[in-house]
Design a protein around this motif. Structure first.
Motif, PDB file in Angstrom:
ATOM      1  N   VAL A   1      44.513  15.549  58.943  1.00  0.00           N
ATOM      2  CA  VAL A   1      43.248  16.044  59.502  1.00  0.00           C
ATOM      3  C   VAL A   1      42.173  16.101  58.426  1.00  0.00           C
ATOM      4  O   VAL A   1      41.025  15.688  58.656  1.00  0.00           O
ATOM      5  CB  VAL A   1      43.454  17.429  60.161  1.00  0.00           C
ATOM      6  CG1 VAL A   1      42.120  18.055  60.540  1.00  0.00           C
ATOM      7  CG2 VAL A   1      44.349  17.302  61.378  1.00  0.00           C
ATOM      8  N   ALA A   2      42.526  16.553  57.224  1.00  0.00           N
ATOM      9  CA  ALA A   2      41.553  16.643  56.131  1.00  0.00           C
ATOM     10  C   ALA A   2      41.052  15.259  55.736  1.00  0.00           C
ATOM     11  O   ALA A   2      39.852  15.064  55.500  1.00  0.00           O
ATOM     12  CB  ALA A   2      42.184  17.343  54.934  1.00  0.00           C
ATOM     13  N   ILE A   3      41.941  14.279  55.678  1.00  0.00           N
ATOM     14  CA  ILE A   3      41.529  12.912  55.328  1.00  0.00           C
ATOM     15  C   ILE A   3      40.622  12.330  56.405  1.00  0.00           C
ATOM     16  O   ILE A   3      39.611  11.678  56.101  1.00  0.00           O
ATOM     17  CB  ILE A   3      42.763  12.026  55.088  1.00  0.00           C
ATOM     18  CG1 ILE A   3      43.450  12.452  53.792  1.00  0.00           C
ATOM     19  CG2 ILE A   3      42.394  10.550  55.030  1.00  0.00           C
ATOM     20  CD1 ILE A   3      44.772  11.783  53.533  1.00  0.00           C
ATOM     21  N   LEU A   4      40.953  12.554  57.675  1.00  0.00           N
ATOM     22  CA  LEU A   4      40.116  12.040  58.765  1.00  0.00           C
ATOM     23  C   LEU A   4      38.719  12.661  58.729  1.00  0.00           C
ATOM     24  O   LEU A   4      37.714  11.958  58.904  1.00  0.00           O
ATOM     25  CB  LEU A   4      40.778  12.297  60.116  1.00  0.00           C
ATOM     26  CG  LEU A   4      41.994  11.431  60.426  1.00  0.00           C
ATOM     27  CD1 LEU A   4      42.642  11.870  61.730  1.00  0.00           C
ATOM     28  CD2 LEU A   4      41.610   9.963  60.497  1.00  0.00           C
TER      29      LEU A   4
ATOM     30  N   TYR B   1      26.226   5.612  56.210  1.00  0.00           N
ATOM     31  CA  TYR B   1      25.370   5.078  57.268  1.00  0.00           C
ATOM     32  C   TYR B   1      23.945   5.614  57.142  1.00  0.00           C
ATOM     33  O   TYR B   1      22.968   4.875  57.242  1.00  0.00           O
ATOM     34  CB  TYR B   1      25.964   5.433  58.634  1.00  0.00           C
ATOM     35  CG  TYR B   1      25.101   5.002  59.804  1.00  0.00           C
ATOM     36  CD1 TYR B   1      25.063   3.682  60.192  1.00  0.00           C
ATOM     37  CD2 TYR B   1      24.324   5.924  60.502  1.00  0.00           C
ATOM     38  CE1 TYR B   1      24.268   3.279  61.261  1.00  0.00           C
ATOM     39  CE2 TYR B   1      23.535   5.546  61.564  1.00  0.00           C
ATOM     40  CZ  TYR B   1      23.504   4.212  61.937  1.00  0.00           C
ATOM     41  OH  TYR B   1      22.718   3.821  62.979  1.00  0.00           O
ATOM     42  N   GLU B   2      23.829   6.924  56.912  1.00  0.00           N
ATOM     43  CA  GLU B   2      22.502   7.531  56.736  1.00  0.00           C
ATOM     44  C   GLU B   2      21.787   6.929  55.530  1.00  0.00           C
ATOM     45  O   GLU B   2      20.585   6.640  55.589  1.00  0.00           O
ATOM     46  CB  GLU B   2      22.627   9.045  56.564  1.00  0.00           C
ATOM     47  CG  GLU B   2      22.839   9.792  57.852  1.00  0.00           C
ATOM     48  CD  GLU B   2      21.603   9.751  58.736  1.00  0.00           C
ATOM     49  OE1 GLU B   2      20.474   9.882  58.211  1.00  0.00           O
ATOM     50  OE2 GLU B   2      21.776   9.571  59.948  1.00  0.00           O
ATOM     51  N   LEU B   3      22.515   6.749  54.446  1.00  0.00           N
ATOM     52  CA  LEU B   3      21.923   6.178  53.233  1.00  0.00           C
ATOM     53  C   LEU B   3      21.422   4.759  53.480  1.00  0.00           C
ATOM     54  O   LEU B   3      20.310   4.403  53.073  1.00  0.00           O
ATOM     55  CB  LEU B   3      22.956   6.185  52.100  1.00  0.00           C
ATOM     56  CG  LEU B   3      22.489   5.666  50.755  1.00  0.00           C
ATOM     57  CD1 LEU B   3      21.405   6.584  50.189  1.00  0.00           C
ATOM     58  CD2 LEU B   3      23.657   5.559  49.802  1.00  0.00           C
ATOM     59  N   VAL B   4      22.216   3.975  54.184  1.00  0.00           N
ATOM     60  CA  VAL B   4      21.809   2.591  54.486  1.00  0.00           C
ATOM     61  C   VAL B   4      20.594   2.586  55.403  1.00  0.00           C
ATOM     62  O   VAL B   4      19.647   1.809  55.188  1.00  0.00           O
ATOM     63  CB  VAL B   4      22.998   1.814  55.106  1.00  0.00           C
ATOM     64  CG1 VAL B   4      22.551   0.492  55.703  1.00  0.00           C
ATOM     65  CG2 VAL B   4      24.089   1.595  54.066  1.00  0.00           C
ATOM     66  N   MET B   5      20.565   3.449  56.404  1.00  0.00           N
ATOM     67  CA  MET B   5      19.440   3.470  57.349  1.00  0.00           C
ATOM     68  C   MET B   5      18.154   3.942  56.662  1.00  0.00           C
ATOM     69  O   MET B   5      17.084   3.375  56.913  1.00  0.00           O
ATOM     70  CB  MET B   5      19.755   4.370  58.550  1.00  0.00           C
ATOM     71  CG  MET B   5      20.834   3.811  59.446  1.00  0.00           C
ATOM     72  SD  MET B   5      20.699   2.065  59.603  1.00  0.00           S
ATOM     73  CE  MET B   5      20.208   1.720  61.156  1.00  0.00           C
ATOM     74  N   GLU B   6      18.243   4.946  55.819  1.00  0.00           N
ATOM     75  CA  GLU B   6      17.049   5.426  55.103  1.00  0.00           C
ATOM     76  C   GLU B   6      16.530   4.349  54.157  1.00  0.00           C
ATOM     77  O   GLU B   6      15.313   4.146  54.037  1.00  0.00           O
ATOM     78  CB  GLU B   6      17.378   6.708  54.325  1.00  0.00           C
ATOM     79  CG  GLU B   6      17.628   7.911  55.221  1.00  0.00           C
ATOM     80  CD  GLU B   6      16.395   8.309  56.006  1.00  0.00           C
ATOM     81  OE1 GLU B   6      15.264   8.204  55.468  1.00  0.00           O
ATOM     82  OE2 GLU B   6      16.548   8.703  57.180  1.00  0.00           O
TER      83      GLU B   6
ATOM     84  N   VAL C   1      35.179  10.579  58.095  1.00  0.00           N
ATOM     85  CA  VAL C   1      34.059  10.632  59.041  1.00  0.00           C
ATOM     86  C   VAL C   1      32.787  11.071  58.320  1.00  0.00           C
ATOM     87  O   VAL C   1      31.720  10.454  58.481  1.00  0.00           O
ATOM     88  CB  VAL C   1      34.391  11.573  60.223  1.00  0.00           C
ATOM     89  CG1 VAL C   1      33.149  11.888  61.033  1.00  0.00           C
ATOM     90  CG2 VAL C   1      35.463  10.952  61.109  1.00  0.00           C
ATOM     91  N   VAL C   2      32.875  12.115  57.498  1.00  0.00           N
ATOM     92  CA  VAL C   2      31.704  12.598  56.771  1.00  0.00           C
ATOM     93  C   VAL C   2      31.224  11.542  55.770  1.00  0.00           C
ATOM     94  O   VAL C   2      30.023  11.291  55.637  1.00  0.00           O
ATOM     95  CB  VAL C   2      32.025  13.941  56.071  1.00  0.00           C
ATOM     96  CG1 VAL C   2      30.931  14.342  55.105  1.00  0.00           C
ATOM     97  CG2 VAL C   2      32.255  15.023  57.110  1.00  0.00           C
ATOM     98  N   PHE C   3      32.158  10.904  55.095  1.00  0.00           N
ATOM     99  CA  PHE C   3      31.800   9.889  54.107  1.00  0.00           C
ATOM    100  C   PHE C   3      31.064   8.716  54.760  1.00  0.00           C
ATOM    101  O   PHE C   3      30.001   8.285  54.289  1.00  0.00           O
ATOM    102  CB  PHE C   3      33.063   9.398  53.390  1.00  0.00           C
ATOM    103  CG  PHE C   3      32.812   8.306  52.405  1.00  0.00           C
ATOM    104  CD1 PHE C   3      32.237   8.592  51.179  1.00  0.00           C
ATOM    105  CD2 PHE C   3      33.148   6.992  52.695  1.00  0.00           C
ATOM    106  CE1 PHE C   3      31.995   7.585  50.248  1.00  0.00           C
ATOM    107  CE2 PHE C   3      32.917   5.987  51.790  1.00  0.00           C
ATOM    108  CZ  PHE C   3      32.341   6.281  50.558  1.00  0.00           C
ATOM    109  N   PHE C   4      31.631   8.170  55.844  1.00  0.00           N
ATOM    110  CA  PHE C   4      30.984   7.023  56.490  1.00  0.00           C
ATOM    111  C   PHE C   4      29.679   7.415  57.170  1.00  0.00           C
ATOM    112  O   PHE C   4      28.747   6.596  57.236  1.00  0.00           O
ATOM    113  CB  PHE C   4      31.944   6.350  57.473  1.00  0.00           C
ATOM    114  CG  PHE C   4      32.992   5.523  56.774  1.00  0.00           C
ATOM    115  CD1 PHE C   4      32.629   4.445  55.986  1.00  0.00           C
ATOM    116  CD2 PHE C   4      34.326   5.843  56.878  1.00  0.00           C
ATOM    117  CE1 PHE C   4      33.584   3.683  55.334  1.00  0.00           C
ATOM    118  CE2 PHE C   4      35.289   5.091  56.233  1.00  0.00           C
ATOM    119  CZ  PHE C   4      34.922   4.012  55.453  1.00  0.00           C
TER     120      PHE C   4
END
Length: 74
Positions: A49-52, A63-68, A56-59
């Motif tokens: 659960v911790a890895i999942l 994604y936010e970094l790429v979009m900005e 999710v938070v990492f990706f």
């Protein structure tokens, strides 16, 4: 007392046994698993659960970094 020249036939005849030798009774309820306690969640379940959550938070952050970056370059 036993004659020392004859070999011992089994372990129960030897002196100095720390553990008593008794036959294992598979029909006894003493050897069955205690089902009154609920099973405890293993460490691997928490780790999964911790890895999942981390992935999710990492990706989402990537994604936010790429979009900005894309919006600023436009």
């Amino acid at each position: 007392m036993r004659n020392q020249k004859t070999p011992l036939k089994n372990r129960s005849e030897k002196s100095g046994n720390l553990v008593s030798i008794e036959p294992h009774d598979l029909t006894s309820r003493a050897y069955s698993k205690d089902m009154s306690q609920r099973p405890q969640t293993s460490f691997s379940a928490y780790l999964t659960v911790a890895i999942l959550v981390f992935l999710v938070v990492f990706f989402a952050g990537v994604y936010e970094l790429v979009m900005e970056t894309w919006k600023q370059l436009k």
